[in-house]
Design a protein around this motif. Structure first.
Motif, PDB file in Angstrom:
ATOM      1  N   ARG A 289       1.022  -1.233   0.012  1.00 21.41           N
ATOM      2  CA  ARG A 289       0.206   0.182   0.019  1.00 21.41           C
ATOM      3  C   ARG A 289       1.065   1.283   0.021  1.00 21.41           C
ATOM      4  NH1 ARG A 289      -4.659  -1.310   4.607  1.00 21.41           N
ATOM      5  NH2 ARG A 289      -5.332  -3.101   3.647  1.00 21.41           N
ATOM      6  N   ARG A 290       0.519   2.130  -0.773  1.00 21.96           N
ATOM      7  CA  ARG A 290       1.259   3.258  -0.982  1.00 21.96           C
ATOM      8  C   ARG A 290       1.265   4.273   0.239  1.00 21.96           C
ATOM      9  NH1 ARG A 290       3.333   4.931  -5.521  1.00 21.96           N
ATOM     10  NH2 ARG A 290       3.612   7.119  -4.721  1.00 21.96           N
ATOM     11  N   SER A 291       0.166   4.184   1.122  1.00 21.15           N
ATOM     12  CA  SER A 291      -0.015   4.762   2.254  1.00 21.15           C
ATOM     13  C   SER A 291       0.877   4.812   3.464  1.00 21.15           C
ATOM     14  CB  SER A 291      -1.368   4.716   3.085  1.00 21.15           C
ATOM     15  OG  SER A 291      -1.569   3.300   3.435  1.00 21.15           O
ATOM     16  N   TRP A 292       1.586   3.469   3.522  1.00 19.76           N
ATOM     17  CA  TRP A 292       2.397   3.170   4.342  1.00 19.76           C
ATOM     18  C   TRP A 292       4.024   3.975   3.849  1.00 19.76           C
ATOM     19  CZ3 TRP A 292       2.277   1.812   9.110  1.00 19.76           C
ATOM     20  CH2 TRP A 292       1.149   0.979   9.393  1.00 19.76           C
ATOM     21  N   ARG A 293       4.128   4.286   2.825  1.00 19.04           N
ATOM     22  CA  ARG A 293       5.315   5.135   2.304  1.00 19.04           C
ATOM     23  C   ARG A 293       5.567   6.452   3.298  1.00 19.04           C
ATOM     24  NH1 ARG A 293       7.210   4.296  -2.864  1.00 19.04           N
ATOM     25  NH2 ARG A 293       7.574   6.458  -3.360  1.00 19.04           N
TER      26      ARG A 293
END
Length: 476
Positions: free
Chosen positions: A84-88
């Motif tokens: 998931r990109r949010s954890w970037r």
């Protein structure tokens, strides 16, 4: 990007020395010895070591897992492991944190470099008032501290642009042994002084009457900050680890090396200080005002020895600072190289063909341009921090000079937040099979410690990090 062309550490020794170097810094030299002496001596050290193994080692392994699995910069690594990109965002936070820290850390490192040259030139001889005046005049100068700070960032830049094995690893293999040799030489000289035994006793004699909940929180905070948790440094360095690296064993060895250097720093400072009847205080005044006086008085009978010890001491500080700044610089350099590459808006991995990936000069060129971006950003931060220390007193944010504001922002908010999110991510959100495979090297290592690690990273570490955060805020 091709993992081989991306670079990796060439040896296990390189991994240990480089990663330990990222943790060993100026805080080991002044903060740990002072806290130990004021909080029960050896009793504090025992509590500190317990905190290192309760929080430090599991926290390091968690970041190692993210970094080695991702084999990329911190932001990309969190995204790869989660899907998931949010954890970037956790990676972005670590990159921003390390960039701010490098900016203000370079100011103090620049002071060390100035004092090294001043020691060589014999400019630090004089009474206590003279040494105090020297530091005040230098730190408030509008030009010299800025030049030294930017110069230190440029020295760091020259190491980082050479890459992992030829730059960071090679520098670490030189700097860390040199640091240890200098430390041992000064420890021996300090402990041979008349009355030095009182300093050793002050540092190492257990005084359990001083132990309290506050002392435990101080030891916990020192363990947290000393091992660079929450900066994305460990994650970034682990992305260069070979797949066969034993993460738990490496974290333990790094933690012990870091703690050992901190204890040796105490044996360097306290015997000399007590031999001349001085109780060292903490902060910049210890390094730049108290200790020049201490070494001068302690070796008054042999001025040549005192002269050499002063030079060795500031050389040691420069080496310790440099190993830390190299790691902080690499975090941002890896991010800019892999996310942008300065060939347009697309990530470098998406636009470089297989033929171009085989061309080392293409990747090296992108790395150099990325390193210059980070060097420029950190230099601006360093100049603003330096000017706010006296030359331009109006440079303040929220009632603090820029340097203290950056220190406050990163230490009290950004570092604990990043470390807490990493523990929650690895413990609860990352695929358990991947976490297990990374911890056990795909089952080739004993699995018995994995449940212990998982419990620690899910429950123990978040609780301890929360305590560090609340203690920093003055709530507990």
């Amino acid at each position: 990007m091709n993992e081989q062309k991306r670079g990796s550490f060439g040896s296990r020794l390189g991994i240990i020395l480089a990663t330990a170097g990222s943790a060993v810094g100026l805080g080991n030299v002044w903060r740990f010895p002072y806290m130990t002496g004021q909080n029960g001596g050896a009793a504090f050290i025992l509590i500190y070591l317990a905190c290192v193994f309760l929080l430090g080692v599991p926290g390091m392994v968690a970041e190692f897992i993210v970094g080695r699995h991702g084999s990329s910069n911190a932001a990309s690594a969190y995204g790869k492991l989660s899907g998931r990109r949010s954890w970037r965002l956790v990676g972005y936070l670590g990159i921003l944190t390390s960039t701010i820290i490098l900016g203000f850390y370079a100011v103090v490192a620049g002071w060390c470099l100035q004092y090294l040259f001043a020691s060589i030139a014999g400019q630090l001889t004089g009474d206590a008032d003279y040494v105090t005046r020297y530091f005040t005049e230098f730190s408030s100068d509008p030009l010299k501290p800025c030049l030294w700070a930017v110069g230190f960032i440029l020295i760091t830049h020259l190491v980082v642009v050479r890459g992992i094995e030829k730059g960071i690893e090679r520098a670490s293999k030189c700097l860390m042994p040199a640091l240890l040799v200098l430390l041992v030489v000064i420890v021996v000289a300090s402990c041979m002084l008349p009355g030095a035994g009182r300093g050793v006793e002050f540092l190492l004699k257990p005084d359990f009457s001083k132990l309290s909940g506050s002392v435990f929180l101080e030891a916990l905070g020192q363990a947290f900050f000393s091992l660079s948790l929450g900066t994305a440094c460990l994650c970034t360095y682990a992305s260069y680890f070979p797949k066969g690296t034993n993460l738990a064993s490496s974290a333990t060895q790094i933690a012990l090396l870091d703690s050992g250097i901190a204890i040796l720093a105490g044996l360097m400072i306290f015997p000399a200080a007590f031999s001349v009847g001085v109780t060292p205080d903490a902060g910049p005044s210890l390094i730049f005002i108290t200790l020049p006086n201490v070494f001068q008085q302690a070796f008054a009978a042999a001025p040549a020895v005192g002269y050499v010890i002063g030079i060795l001491f500031y050389a040691l500080l420069v080496f310790a600072a440099l190993t830390s700044t190299i790691s902080m610089h690499e975090i941002g350099t890896a991010f800019f190289t892999e996310e942008f590459g300065f060939h347009g808006r697309k990530p470098m991995a998406d636009i470089i063909s297989a033929e171009a990936q085989a061309n080392d000069s293409t990747l090296l060129h992108a790395r150099r341009r990325s390193a210059w971006v980070l060097t420029a950003v950190c230099s601006v931060i360093a100049v603003l921090c330096s000017l706010s220390m006296g030359a331009v007193p109006s440079l303040h944010l929220m009632g603090l000079d820029i340097l203290d504001f950056c220190d406050h922002l990163t230490a009290q908010y950004m570092l604990p937040t990043g470390a807490l999110l990493t523990c929650l991510f690895v413990g609860w959100f990352a695929p358990r099979r991947i976490v297990s495979d990374e911890f056990t090297n795909s089952g080739t290592l004993n699995r018995r410690l994995f449940p212990v690690f998982l419990f620690s990273i899910r429950y123990v570490c978040p609780l301890l990090i929360l305590l560090v955060f609340l203690h920093q805020m003055g709530i507990v």
